[in-house]
Design an enzyme around this catalytic site. Structure first.
Site, PDB file in Angstrom:
ATOM      1  N   GLU A 106       0.789  -1.240   0.000  1.00 24.30           N
ATOM      2  CA  GLU A 106       0.000   0.000   0.000  1.00 24.30           C
ATOM      3  C   GLU A 106       0.823   1.292   0.000  1.00 24.30           C
ATOM      4  OE1 GLU A 106      -4.126  -1.526   2.039  1.00 24.30           O
ATOM      5  OE2 GLU A 106      -2.593  -0.820   3.408  1.00 24.30           O
ATOM      6  N   VAL A 107       1.722   1.397  -0.936  1.00 22.83           N
ATOM      7  CA  VAL A 107       2.437   2.661  -1.127  1.00 22.83           C
ATOM      8  C   VAL A 107       1.602   3.509  -2.090  1.00 22.83           C
ATOM      9  CG1 VAL A 107       4.551   3.726  -2.001  1.00 22.83           C
ATOM     10  CG2 VAL A 107       4.657   1.525  -0.792  1.00 22.83           C
TER      11      VAL A 107
END
Lengths: 703, 703
Positions: A334-335
């Protein structure tokens, strides 16, 4: 292995809705590879690979003794001592006379072939065989791990009989289907003190799990003391972190129980807490503040600067020394890329290095991190997102995305762990997790070699909506059913059997100090604002927290790390046992409406709910935590009323039946809505009753 | 101290059977020395010396803050941090926003005058005043100890209100009646692991007890690691002992909670375990074996040899270093003298030293031991037996014999502690202990100065019939009522009020991790041999273990350290709450037989018991632990039947009434007998019903 009489072999093979029971009576036998068989009375979980029942039983009395006849080391010795302590707990016997010796005769002979590894390996032999005769029990295994599992099986076999405590005569050959069977606990979003971790390790041991994946850093907190970077705990943890001494204690505690501890430090995203302490490694100018909200946030490490890698090298080096496991988890999920997009230097870096996308940039980051992790002698693990063409094949993929993603990793030569389908924080029924297979389905077309790359699975306990108080109730007992999926043969699929045994295991876990049951009345008393919780409990017993990710969406007050978790939704069990039993009874009644006994039991339950709903009404003004339950208890009153009407007029023909039915179904529709973020789990069964009823337009029978 | 409106003062003064309630409404006031007053709604235990109620409440929300404005040290800081943690437990709030500061404004201002003593003194000032307005709370005390007590009071004041958690506006001036308020835990007869001790320390803190008297050696085990004499733990403990590290941890844990730890090493008798390790100091030739039986045994130190005193000097020196408290307990009880009589050297020693009796010899021993204890900077304590004319006046007498013996010690110039009347192992009702006053009665004629020598009291938890599993249930909640006797003004005597508050405290103690309630279903499930314990629990809820010292006498199997404590007598509560409530209902019914509501409640309870007794019958064959309950459940059926008949025919005239009554009373007589070492606690109330009933000779109404 001597049987004093003929052995009775009971096996059942289950699939979908079909179940066949085979009963053989044979004089003496040895059966190879008869999977998933068990005596229906044995409350084992996970079910062993192979069970042969004999006749008779081995008495357990205060003179119980253990002999360790082959390899004997401190780890095994401690396992046996703890086994004796559990045996005492099971039986209430004092252990003063119980002894551990080198030589038979003994009640239980433990024979282990090899010395233990000082650091538990990820693919050690965990198999064991346990043979119980009426004279003695014999446990044989290659490793101390196998012996530990066999000792747990022995404990689960103990039962009270008319003549005392005993273990049935039985022969068990057992080995896990997958070598990696884990539970991930998120200690970042809500901190989980050491005693929470330790009691969960006790529970994990009981159901033969062997990996604690410890999610130690995230936007909401960095939870480990660093000697090299003390601001991590000083500024990044609200004072809530594990000292290195505590970490070592937990690792030793886990090691004693045959459980590896895999730490996760999530990078480059999920790093708000880390960057609160060390903003100089961020992709955007600070300062940062520990995140109080839930979700995906912007703060991200700057992957373009050498200083970042120097920092990570020192930090990973320190943590790799603290955590002895061969694996090291770097998160990688989840960047969102917003900081990267907004930073001119980073954009320039991407251009110069021909990194077209942020995914490419993260792949670059991962490759450099992988070299650091490898330098410290560890194998890197990360979430699906780290899977990219240049990722070294040694890296392990943990899939939160699903079978397809996992299979893709295996096809590309990576080993993988499945977590999709095993998210405990979604508060789904045990049966739903139980139906998820760890191995991607045949349609995906994995070769044998690719299948071998599927190491196993991990259930995940994300901690947005749990604290030390209720986390056990989100993990247990459902985790035990999942542990069976991870350990037992694929053919073990009988859901009623699973639920029956799950209730037994749940009680067993009580005895280990897990609080999934004991915290319940404490939380209900807080809600009630008084000691008498009988009516609130009646309500609480038939509701379930809203499932999946709806809690955030349906919240009246935005949930954050500062919002107390002290409401019914926090106390309610993920799966209502009462509702399940009621549904079973309803099905039985509909299959045989002439059964007056079942009918009267159903009626008694409906009346109890109706009475509780009435009794709760005045209490709703007493405590602010009761107030939000008013619509819910009204619904409970309405649906139990509908059920009582349906029951009373069952089978009666009536001109106005259709009108009545339409009315009642609309009542049930309204009561199906989530209220106070819980749902009434008994509505579907009552709906069945109403739909099958002749119905009547008369006044409510219970008013 | 500002009140926003008129204060309402509610005080009640109670004695024997008489209770008077005073109600004043005054505009503003300050009352000196109005003892034992309290708002009837405040669930405080022990009751403070003085309480003034105001109007309104102080809201408790997640932004709760504490300011430490005067003296601030690590002990106080930790107490405040733990207070916040308990506050979180009470409310379910996260503590992330809760802060501790040096300066107001804050929700709670803590003002302590003096720094803490590094070793808690036996007579430190423990008073505090707590003033709560709707804007803030102010806690003032001389010492950190007083502040700790005030923080516990604050926690007990928290309640759920319609608008949230709150503490009522109130002003409390409080101080203990006695400076020494203890609990003795016997860790020798059954070993009590560290977590048992620590959770009990948490409970002690909650009810303002300040001494843990740790009975660490006896015939059945020597429980402390000695570096100088390692055989003590190696041969004298069955491997069940505290390491010195654990001892230090427990002492620190207690110190943080305002609790002193007084160790007891019982000499010269009760030394079988010690002499098993070091037989050379015995009065008779060894070898000795750790005692498995209960009672008084022969092995005794040889008081005539210098080697004995050399050994004791080294051991006491080591232990005096380990335990920082200013007091050191040498036991001194129950020397039977048999070994002394049988040893020619000892007889000769007595002759030469003009020691006419064994008591004289023990006095000689005590004087020499006292010099050793004093040399190491400690004050000696011992049981009644050590009281002899030449005993130095500094020695403290702990009386298990009673007020007369205690008064005698005070008259001779000794300080004293009462334990007679507070023996928890006798499983007596809380009300019985509550009625025992710590101060000898006026008839004994103690002067003021002699009265000052009565330091306080200790409840004793002797461990013949408790293990780690059920010991909490023998201590709690009754200990809380006793703690009130030790702390609160003598005038606090209202037993119904005590019982009402005791139920609240019992739940509060659940939240601290005490297992007096949570171990109950676990033990019942073991007895039942299955998960469904509803009927067994119905039975268990109305029985009590046999009282006093009858358990030994009525045992079918001689109880020893090797006999499991896994029966109903071990699980049953010392005092049946159900039976007490039933008795109250019965009294209310007999006072007003026309009350149909009470009558129907009584009938429902009787019917439940009758049904449970019937349902238990087939289960008795399932598990050996159920088998012994058959006569008991038959009795339950019979007495509930008698109660139902009495109820049904209440007030009816009947020719055969007398015959019926005679029959029923003989049923009740039979059911009054101890069976399986428990008694049916509901029989007296049912007897009242039968005796008051017109009765009838008709067939049972419930068959």
């Amino acid at each position: 292995m001597n049987y004093s009489g003929p052995a009775i072999i009971l096996g059942y093979f289950s699939g979908q809705k079909m179940r066949t029971v085979f009963l053989f009576v044979l004089p003496f036998l040895f059966i190879m590879q008869l999977q998933a068989q068990t005596h229906p009375q044995l409350d084992l979980m996970p079910l062993p690979a192979q069970v042969e029942m004999g006749n008779g039983e081995l008495q357990i009395n205060p003179a119980f003794s253990v002999a360790i006849t082959a390899h004997d080391d401190a780890l095994l010795r401690r396992a046996v001592e703890r086994f004796l302590s559990h045996l005492r707990g099971k039986t209430g016997m004092t252990a003063l006379d119980m002894s551990v010796a080198k030589l038979p005769p003994a009640t239980l002979v433990v024979e282990v072939e090899q010395p233990s590894e000082s650091v538990q390996g990820a693919e050690e032999d965990e198999s064991y065989s346990l043979t119980v005769t009426s004279a003695e029990a014999h446990l044989h295994s290659r490793t101390a791990l196998g012996a530990m599992h066999g000792l747990q099986t022995f404990l689960q076999l103990i039962e009270a009989t008319p003549s005392g405590f005993a273990v049935p005569v039985v022969s068990i050959e057992d080995a896990p289907r997958f070598p990696w069977r884990g539970l991930m606990i998120d200690a970042s979003r809500h901190f989980m003190p050491v005693d929470v971790i330790e009691r969960n390790l006790d529970g994990m041991e009981a159901v033969k799990l062997n990996v604690l994946h410890w999610h130690l850093s995230d936007d909401q907190g960095f939870r480990v003391e660093s000697k090299k970077f003390p601001k991590l705990q000083e500024l990044g943890s609200d004072g809530l972190y594990y000292t290195q001494k505590q970490i070592r204690e937990v690792i030793a505690f886990a090691h004693d129980r045959g459980i590896r501890v895999v730490p996760e430090f999530d990078i480059p995203g999920h790093t708000t807490a880390l960057l609160t302490a060390y903003p100089e490694f961020a992709s955007a100018p600070g300062p940062f503040k520990i995140e109080r909200n839930w979700g995906v946030f912007n703060p991200t490490l700057d992957p373009t600067r050498d200083a970042t890698y120097k920092f990570l090298d020192a930090l990973i080096g320190e943590m790799a020394g603290l955590f002895p496991d061969h694996y090291f988890h770097i998160g990688g999920d989840e960047v969102n890329g917003k900081e990267w997009n907004g930073n001119a230097n980073i954009r320039e870096f991407k251009r110069v290095h021909h990194l077209a996308t942020n995914d490419d940039l993260q792949a670059y980051f991962n490759e450099r991190v992988e070299r650091i992790v490898t330098k410290y002698g560890k194998t890197m693990i990360g979430w699906d997102e780290i899977l990219r063409p240049n990722l070294p094949k040694s890296a392990v993929i943990q899939s939160w995305r699903g079978a397809q993603s996992l299979a893709e990793a295996a096809k590309q030569g990576h080993r993988g762990i499945l977590s999709a389908g095993f998210y405990l924080d979604l508060v789904l029924p045990a049966s739903q997790h139980y139906a998820v297979d760890v191995m991607p389905p045949p349609a995906v077309g994995l070769t044998d070699e690719e299948q071998k790359r599927i190491l196993g699975a991990e259930a995940c306990m994300w901690a947005e909506y749990v604290t030390a108080e209720n986390v056990d109730s989100r993990i247990w007992p459902r985790m035990a059913a999942i542990a069976e999926r991870f350990w037992s043969p694929q053919s073990v699929q009988d859901i009623p059997s699973m639920y029956r045994r799950l209730e037994v295991v749940s009680r067993q876990l009580d005895g280990l100090g897990l609080t999934h049951n004991t915290s319940y009345p404490i939380m209900l008393r807080r809600i009630a604002g008084e000691d008498d919780i009988s009516n609130l409990r009646t309500l609480a017993d038939v509701v379930e927290p809203t499932k999946g990710y709806t809690r955030m969406k349906t919240a009246a007050v935005k949930p954050t790390a500062l919002v107390p978790l002290n409401r019914l939704v926090d106390a309610a069990r993920p799966e209502s046992v009462t509702a399940r039993h009621f549904a079973e009874m309803t099905d039985a009644f509909l299959a045989n409406p002439a059964d007056a006994n079942i009918k009267s039991n159903i009626e008694a339950m409906l009346k109890q709910w109706h009475a509780a709903a009435l009794a709760l009404s005045p209490l709703e003004e007493k405590s602010f935590l009761m107030k939000e339950l008013a619509p819910l208890s009204q619904s409970l009153g309405a649906v139990s009323d509908a059920g009582l009407q349906a029951l009373q007029h069952f089978g009666e023909a009536s001109a106005s039946a259709q009108e009545w039915k339409t009315q009642q179904l609309s009542v049930l529709d309204a009561a199906s809505q989530t209220q106070a973020q819980v749902t009434l789990a008994i509505v579907p069964a009552i709906r069945k009753l109403v739909e099958a009823s002749g119905g009547a337009a008369t006044a409510s029978p219970s008013k």
